[in-house]
Design a protein around this motif. Sequence first.
Motif, PDB file in Angstrom:
ATOM      1  N   PHE A   1       0.824  -1.204   0.000  1.00 48.90           N
ATOM      2  CA  PHE A   1       0.000   0.000   0.000  1.00 48.90           C
ATOM      3  C   PHE A   1       0.864   1.262   0.000  1.00 48.90           C
ATOM      4  CE2 PHE A   1      -3.204  -3.010   1.535  1.00 48.90           C
ATOM      5  CZ  PHE A   1      -4.193  -2.732   0.603  1.00 48.90           C
ATOM      6  N   GLY A   2       2.033   1.208   0.610  1.00 52.36           N
ATOM      7  CA  GLY A   2       2.949   2.343   0.543  1.00 52.36           C
ATOM      8  C   GLY A   2       3.457   2.586  -0.855  1.00 52.36           C
ATOM      9  N   VAL A   3       3.773   1.515  -1.573  1.00 47.72           N
ATOM     10  CA  VAL A   3       4.232   1.655  -2.957  1.00 47.72           C
ATOM     11  C   VAL A   3       3.103   2.190  -3.836  1.00 47.72           C
ATOM     12  CG1 VAL A   3       4.954   0.338  -4.989  1.00 47.72           C
ATOM     13  CG2 VAL A   3       6.081  -0.028  -2.819  1.00 47.72           C
ATOM     14  N   LEU A   4       1.890   1.700  -3.646  1.00 46.54           N
ATOM     15  CA  LEU A   4       0.758   2.198  -4.434  1.00 46.54           C
ATOM     16  C   LEU A   4       0.505   3.683  -4.180  1.00 46.54           C
ATOM     17  CD1 LEU A   4      -1.790  -0.737  -4.173  1.00 46.54           C
ATOM     18  CD2 LEU A   4      -0.576   0.045  -6.202  1.00 46.54           C
ATOM     19  N   ASN A   5       0.552   4.110  -2.941  1.00 47.70           N
ATOM     20  CA  ASN A   5       0.379   5.525  -2.642  1.00 47.70           C
ATOM     21  C   ASN A   5       1.513   6.358  -3.208  1.00 47.70           C
ATOM     22  OD1 ASN A   5      -2.102   5.870  -1.291  1.00 47.70           O
ATOM     23  ND2 ASN A   5      -1.241   4.844   0.478  1.00 47.70           N
ATOM     24  N   SER A   6       2.736   5.850  -3.164  1.00 52.92           N
ATOM     25  CA  SER A   6       3.871   6.577  -3.742  1.00 52.92           C
ATOM     26  C   SER A   6       3.723   6.713  -5.247  1.00 52.92           C
ATOM     27  CB  SER A   6       5.179   5.857  -3.425  1.00 52.92           C
ATOM     28  OG  SER A   6       5.394   5.811  -2.049  1.00 52.92           O
ATOM     29  N   ILE A   7       3.271   5.659  -5.907  1.00 54.00           N
ATOM     30  CA  ILE A   7       3.066   5.720  -7.353  1.00 54.00           C
ATOM     31  C   ILE A   7       2.009   6.761  -7.697  1.00 54.00           C
ATOM     32  CG2 ILE A   7       2.101   4.424  -9.310  1.00 54.00           C
ATOM     33  CD1 ILE A   7       3.595   1.974  -8.211  1.00 54.00           C
ATOM     34  N   PHE A   8       0.894   6.740  -6.979  1.00 51.15           N
ATOM     35  CA  PHE A   8      -0.150   7.726  -7.248  1.00 51.15           C
ATOM     36  C   PHE A   8       0.339   9.147  -6.985  1.00 51.15           C
ATOM     37  CE2 PHE A   8      -3.357   4.241  -6.593  1.00 51.15           C
ATOM     38  CZ  PHE A   8      -3.740   4.210  -7.926  1.00 51.15           C
ATOM     39  N   TYR A   9       1.132   9.328  -5.945  1.00 49.06           N
ATOM     40  CA  TYR A   9       1.621  10.673  -5.630  1.00 49.06           C
ATOM     41  C   TYR A   9       2.626  11.155  -6.677  1.00 49.06           C
ATOM     42  CZ  TYR A   9       3.879  14.564  -3.304  1.00 49.06           C
ATOM     43  OH  TYR A   9       4.378  15.796  -3.021  1.00 49.06           O
ATOM     44  N   PHE A  10       3.656  10.338  -6.953  1.00 49.24           N
ATOM     45  CA  PHE A  10       4.735  10.804  -7.813  1.00 49.24           C
ATOM     46  C   PHE A  10       4.415  10.736  -9.304  1.00 49.24           C
ATOM     47  CE2 PHE A  10       7.222   9.761  -3.958  1.00 49.24           C
ATOM     48  CZ  PHE A  10       7.740  11.026  -3.748  1.00 49.24           C
ATOM     49  N   LEU A  11       3.536   9.848  -9.720  1.00 47.46           N
ATOM     50  CA  LEU A  11       3.232   9.733 -11.145  1.00 47.46           C
ATOM     51  C   LEU A  11       1.940  10.424 -11.549  1.00 47.46           C
ATOM     52  CD1 LEU A  11       4.313   6.068 -11.896  1.00 47.46           C
ATOM     53  CD2 LEU A  11       5.581   8.176 -12.273  1.00 47.46           C
ATOM     54  N   LEU A  12       1.054  10.702 -10.618  1.00 47.93           N
ATOM     55  CA  LEU A  12      -0.204  11.354 -10.970  1.00 47.93           C
ATOM     56  C   LEU A  12      -0.336  12.747 -10.351  1.00 47.93           C
ATOM     57  CD1 LEU A  12      -2.661   8.352 -10.656  1.00 47.93           C
ATOM     58  CD2 LEU A  12      -1.725   9.341 -12.721  1.00 47.93           C
ATOM     59  N   PHE A  13      -0.177  12.856  -9.052  1.00 47.36           N
ATOM     60  CA  PHE A  13      -0.431  14.123  -8.381  1.00 47.36           C
ATOM     61  C   PHE A  13       0.670  15.163  -8.622  1.00 47.36           C
ATOM     62  CE2 PHE A  13      -0.178  16.894  -4.636  1.00 47.36           C
ATOM     63  CZ  PHE A  13      -1.429  17.482  -4.701  1.00 47.36           C
ATOM     64  N   ALA A  14       1.919  14.798  -8.367  1.00 39.98           N
ATOM     65  CA  ALA A  14       3.026  15.754  -8.480  1.00 39.98           C
ATOM     66  C   ALA A  14       3.184  16.305  -9.903  1.00 39.98           C
ATOM     67  CB  ALA A  14       4.322  15.124  -7.988  1.00 39.98           C
ATOM     68  N   PRO A  15       3.125  15.487 -10.967  1.00 40.20           N
ATOM     69  CA  PRO A  15       3.222  16.072 -12.304  1.00 40.20           C
ATOM     70  C   PRO A  15       2.078  17.023 -12.638  1.00 40.20           C
ATOM     71  CG  PRO A  15       3.676  13.748 -12.414  1.00 40.20           C
ATOM     72  CD  PRO A  15       3.189  14.019 -11.038  1.00 40.20           C
ATOM     73  N   VAL A  16       0.880  16.725 -12.151  1.00 43.25           N
ATOM     74  CA  VAL A  16      -0.246  17.625 -12.416  1.00 43.25           C
ATOM     75  C   VAL A  16      -0.028  18.962 -11.714  1.00 43.25           C
ATOM     76  CG1 VAL A  16      -2.714  17.950 -11.964  1.00 43.25           C
ATOM     77  CG2 VAL A  16      -1.899  15.794 -12.846  1.00 43.25           C
TER      78      VAL A  16
END
Length: 75
Positions: A54-69
């Motif tokens: 779950f930590g990896v999934l949250n990191s992926i969503f943060y760094f690949l979806l939220f931060a670039p937007v």
Amino acid sequence: MSRRKFALSWGRKLFFGISWPLSTILGLLYFRSFILPQNATEFFYVLFTYFGQFGVLNSIFYFLLFAPVVLIFPT
């Protein structure tokens, strides 16, 4: 503090402070049909992999979806 840094700092708080614990709690629903570990080594393995996934999934969503937007949109 610029708006971009403000959005990123609150995003970290939301993703890693709220979303990670909530997703792990919701993930406990799948443990109903799971065979429980027999000894301490198996228990620690299940515990660490469970929180790690779950930590990896949250990191992926943060760094690949939220931060670039946040970085793409103008302030």
